[in-house]
Design a protein around this motif. Structure first.
Motif, PDB file in Angstrom:
ATOM      1  N   ASP A  97      41.060  34.727  41.191  1.00  0.00           N
ATOM      2  CA  ASP A  97      40.797  35.121  42.572  1.00  0.00           C
ATOM      3  C   ASP A  97      40.796  36.638  42.749  1.00  0.00           C
ATOM      4  O   ASP A  97      40.010  37.177  43.529  1.00  0.00           O
ATOM      5  CB  ASP A  97      41.838  34.503  43.507  1.00  0.00           C
ATOM      6  CG  ASP A  97      41.686  32.989  43.618  1.00  0.00           C
ATOM      7  OD1 ASP A  97      40.654  32.464  43.165  1.00  0.00           O
ATOM      8  OD2 ASP A  97      42.599  32.340  44.154  1.00  0.00           O
ATOM      9  N   MET A 100      37.562  38.020  41.636  1.00  0.00           N
ATOM     10  CA  MET A 100      36.550  37.673  42.649  1.00  0.00           C
ATOM     11  C   MET A 100      36.653  38.587  43.870  1.00  0.00           C
ATOM     12  O   MET A 100      35.645  38.902  44.513  1.00  0.00           O
ATOM     13  CB  MET A 100      36.743  36.212  43.048  1.00  0.00           C
ATOM     14  CG  MET A 100      35.833  35.699  44.141  1.00  0.00           C
ATOM     15  SD  MET A 100      36.214  33.986  44.580  1.00  0.00           S
ATOM     16  CE  MET A 100      37.691  34.209  45.615  1.00  0.00           C
ATOM     17  N   MET A 101      37.880  39.020  44.207  1.00  0.00           N
ATOM     18  CA  MET A 101      38.058  39.883  45.370  1.00  0.00           C
ATOM     19  C   MET A 101      37.834  41.351  45.027  1.00  0.00           C
ATOM     20  O   MET A 101      38.002  42.215  45.878  1.00  0.00           O
ATOM     21  CB  MET A 101      39.455  39.698  45.959  1.00  0.00           C
ATOM     22  CG  MET A 101      39.676  38.325  46.576  1.00  0.00           C
ATOM     23  SD  MET A 101      38.469  37.915  47.875  1.00  0.00           S
ATOM     24  CE  MET A 101      38.944  39.076  49.153  1.00  0.00           C
ATOM     25  N   GLY A 102      37.489  41.647  43.782  1.00  0.00           N
ATOM     26  CA  GLY A 102      37.033  42.995  43.460  1.00  0.00           C
ATOM     27  C   GLY A 102      38.070  43.960  42.929  1.00  0.00           C
ATOM     28  O   GLY A 102      37.804  45.175  42.900  1.00  0.00           O
ATOM     29  N   CYS A 141      31.221  35.683  40.008  1.00  0.00           N
ATOM     30  CA  CYS A 141      31.186  36.352  41.314  1.00  0.00           C
ATOM     31  C   CYS A 141      30.138  37.455  41.364  1.00  0.00           C
ATOM     32  O   CYS A 141      29.938  38.056  42.417  1.00  0.00           O
ATOM     33  CB  CYS A 141      32.564  36.890  41.687  1.00  0.00           C
ATOM     34  SG  CYS A 141      33.044  38.384  40.808  1.00  0.00           S
ATOM     35  N   LEU A 233      45.332  36.743  47.104  1.00  0.00           N
ATOM     36  CA  LEU A 233      44.019  36.552  47.726  1.00  0.00           C
ATOM     37  C   LEU A 233      44.062  36.932  49.206  1.00  0.00           C
ATOM     38  O   LEU A 233      43.183  37.649  49.708  1.00  0.00           O
ATOM     39  CB  LEU A 233      43.601  35.081  47.560  1.00  0.00           C
ATOM     40  CG  LEU A 233      42.230  34.659  48.072  1.00  0.00           C
ATOM     41  CD1 LEU A 233      41.128  35.458  47.401  1.00  0.00           C
ATOM     42  CD2 LEU A 233      42.007  33.166  47.828  1.00  0.00           C
ATOM     43  N   ALA A 237      42.145  40.120  50.826  1.00  0.00           N
ATOM     44  CA  ALA A 237      41.176  39.878  51.908  1.00  0.00           C
ATOM     45  C   ALA A 237      41.527  40.719  53.128  1.00  0.00           C
ATOM     46  O   ALA A 237      40.640  41.249  53.815  1.00  0.00           O
ATOM     47  CB  ALA A 237      41.151  38.392  52.272  1.00  0.00           C
ATOM     48  N   HIS A 240      40.606  44.333  52.399  1.00  0.00           N
ATOM     49  CA  HIS A 240      39.153  44.422  52.411  1.00  0.00           C
ATOM     50  C   HIS A 240      38.632  44.480  53.845  1.00  0.00           C
ATOM     51  O   HIS A 240      37.783  45.310  54.187  1.00  0.00           O
ATOM     52  CB  HIS A 240      38.593  43.201  51.676  1.00  0.00           C
ATOM     53  CG  HIS A 240      37.116  43.232  51.496  1.00  0.00           C
ATOM     54  ND1 HIS A 240      36.254  42.720  52.417  1.00  0.00           N
ATOM     55  CD2 HIS A 240      36.360  43.729  50.512  1.00  0.00           C
ATOM     56  CE1 HIS A 240      35.008  42.902  51.993  1.00  0.00           C
ATOM     57  NE2 HIS A 240      35.045  43.503  50.838  1.00  0.00           N
TER      58      HIS A 240
END
Lengths: 246, 246
Positions: A97, A100-102, A141, A233, A237, A240
Motif C-alpha cells: 500500500d 501504491m501511495m507513492g 500502480c 495508508l 492519504a 496527500h
C-alpha cells in the motif's frame, strides 16, 4: 494500462533487453504474452519506455525498446515511511500500500512493542521478500520508481539519526496525540515528509519522548481505533490530500 | 479498550440485558469472559454503557448495565459511501474499512462494470453478511454507531434519486477527473459528503454523464492506479483530513 516489466539498470540505448528471470516468467507464463505484444518497461528509478516483446522462451524473454513513455507522476512532496514491523502478511500489505501511495522509501522499524524481532526482520530482508512486494506494487500502480525497503533498524538507533532532519516528521500516536491531522492544514506545505507509524500495541512512553526530542510532531487520525496495518495508508492519504496536487 | 458487545434496542433502564446469540458466543466462547468481567455494551445508534458480565452459559450471556460511557466520536462532517460491488472478500474489506473510517451509511451499487450481479448482491444482503461485518468493525474501532449497509441498487436507479441532495457529492474517477482531491481545500467545509466509488473496471461513459447531471463533482486521488478495494479508504481518509477535526 499495458503490462509493465521491471528491468533494473536498463540502458535505453540498448535495442533489445533481456528481462530478469522473475519478470520473464511473469511475461511468458503468467500473462502468456507472445512476440509482437505491446508492453512497457521501467528501470525503477523513474525511466519508462514503450516496448514490443521480441522473444519468449521458458525462462527468458526479451523486449525491443521504443520511445520513452510517461509513468505515473511521483509525489510533489516526497514522503518517506518509517513503520514498526507487523506480523507477516500485514507487513506485506503495508509495503504494497505504501508503494501504491507513492512513498520514496520504506524503513521497517523494530520498536519496543513491534511484532517481529530484528533477526526475523533481517531474515525477510535477506530473502528479498519486501523488496519483491515493492516491485510488484510499482508494476501495478504505474510507478516507474521502486522505492527501497531499507534493512530493519531498532527504533532507538534510528531515531537518533533523525535529529537533524530537514523535512517535517509526523509521529502517528493514537488516540492521545494533541494534534488532529486536519490541523496540519495550518502549516506551510513541507518540502518533504517522514511518517512514523507504530505497532499494533502502540509506542512505549520512552519512544514517544525520543520522538518528541527528535522534533517529530505527534498527530492522530481521528477518534476511532484504526487497524494497525491500515494506519500507513490512511496517514499517507491524509498527507496527500493536504499537500500533494497530482 | 474493554471488550465491546452490540445489543440492538438496548434499554439502559434495564438492569440486566441478555446479549444476542452471536454476541453471547463471542463473549463466552471466543473471549472466554467470566462473571465479574468488565465490558462495554452499545446499542448501534450511539449509546454506550459500562457493564459487568453477570452470567455466562453456552449460548447465553447477560450483562449488568452500569453508567453510560463515551464511545468513539462520530464524524463532524457525516460521510456516506456509495460503492460499486467488488468481488467477494474485497467487498467485505471495503465495508470493514468504511465503518472504521466513520461512514454513516454504505450503499452497494451495481454499475455497468461491477463485479457482482444484483441478485448475488441481494443474496449477500439477505444472509446479513455485510451487516455482520459492519457490526464486527464497529466493535473493533470503538464506534457505538453501526452504519446500515443498504440493499444493493442499480446505479441508474440510485443516481436518479441523487438530484436533490443537499450534501456535497464526490464521484471518484481515476485517472481522468479534472479535480485532484487537494483542490477540495478551496471549497467551504460541507455539511455532509457522499462519496461515490466505481468498480475495478471504472465507470461507463453514460454513468459519468449521469453523475455529472446529478451534480456530483468528479475527483481523482493522484496519478497512481489504486487498487479498487483501497479507493474508499483512501478517499475517506482524504475527506477526513480536509474537513474533520476529531
Amino acid at each position: 494500462m499495458l503490462p509493465r516489466f521491471f528491468v533494473p539498470d536498463l540502458d535505453p540505448a540498448t535495442e533489445i533487453v533481456a528481462l530478469p528471470p522473475d519478470e520473464a516468467l511473469h511475461l511468458g507464463r503468467v500473462l502468456r504474452l507472445r512476440p509482437g505484444a505491446d508492453v512497457r518497461v521501467f528501470d525503477g528509478i523513474g525511466g519508462e519506455w514503450c516496448g514490443v516483446v521480441a522473444e519468449v522462451q521458458s525462462r527468458r524473454a526479451t523486449v525491443r525498446i521504443g520511445a520513452s513513455a510517461a509513468a505515473a507522476a511521483e509525489l510533489r512532496v516526497p514522503m518517506a515511511l518509517a513503520v514498526a514491523t507487523l506480523k507477516g502478511d500485514k507487513m506485506d500489505d503495508v509495503i504494497r500500500d505504501a508503494v501504491m501511495m507513492g512513498v520514496r522509501s520504506i524503513q521497517p522499524i523494530v520498536s519496543a512493542r513491534a511484532e517481529m524481532s530484528t533477526s526475523e526482520a533481517a531474515r525477510r530482508a535477506r530473502v528479498g521478500r519486501w523488496q519483491r512486494i515493492a516491485v510488484a506494487s510499482a508494476k501495478q500502480c504505474g510507478r516507474a520508481v521502486v522505492p527501497p525497503v531499507e534493512p530493519a533498524r531498532d527504533f532507538t538507533a534510528w531515531i537518533r539519526d533523525q535529529r537533524d532532519r530537514a523535512d517535517v516528521g509526523l509521529m502517528l500516536v493514537e488516540p492521545s496525540a494533541q494534534t488532529p491531522v486536519r490541523r496540519l492544514r495550518d502549516i506551510p506545505t513541507p518540502s518533504a515528509v517522514t511518517l512514523v507509524v507504530g505497532p499494533e500495541g502502540g509506542w512505549a512512553e520512552t519512544e514517544l519522548t525520543q520522538g518528541a526530542d527528535a522534533g517529530l510532531v505527534s498527530v492522530r487520525l481521528g477518534g476511532r481505533t484504526l487497524r494497525a496495518d491500515a494506519v500507513p495508508l490512511v496517514a499517507l492519504a491524509a498527507c496527500h490530500a493536504l499537500w500533494d496536487d497530482s
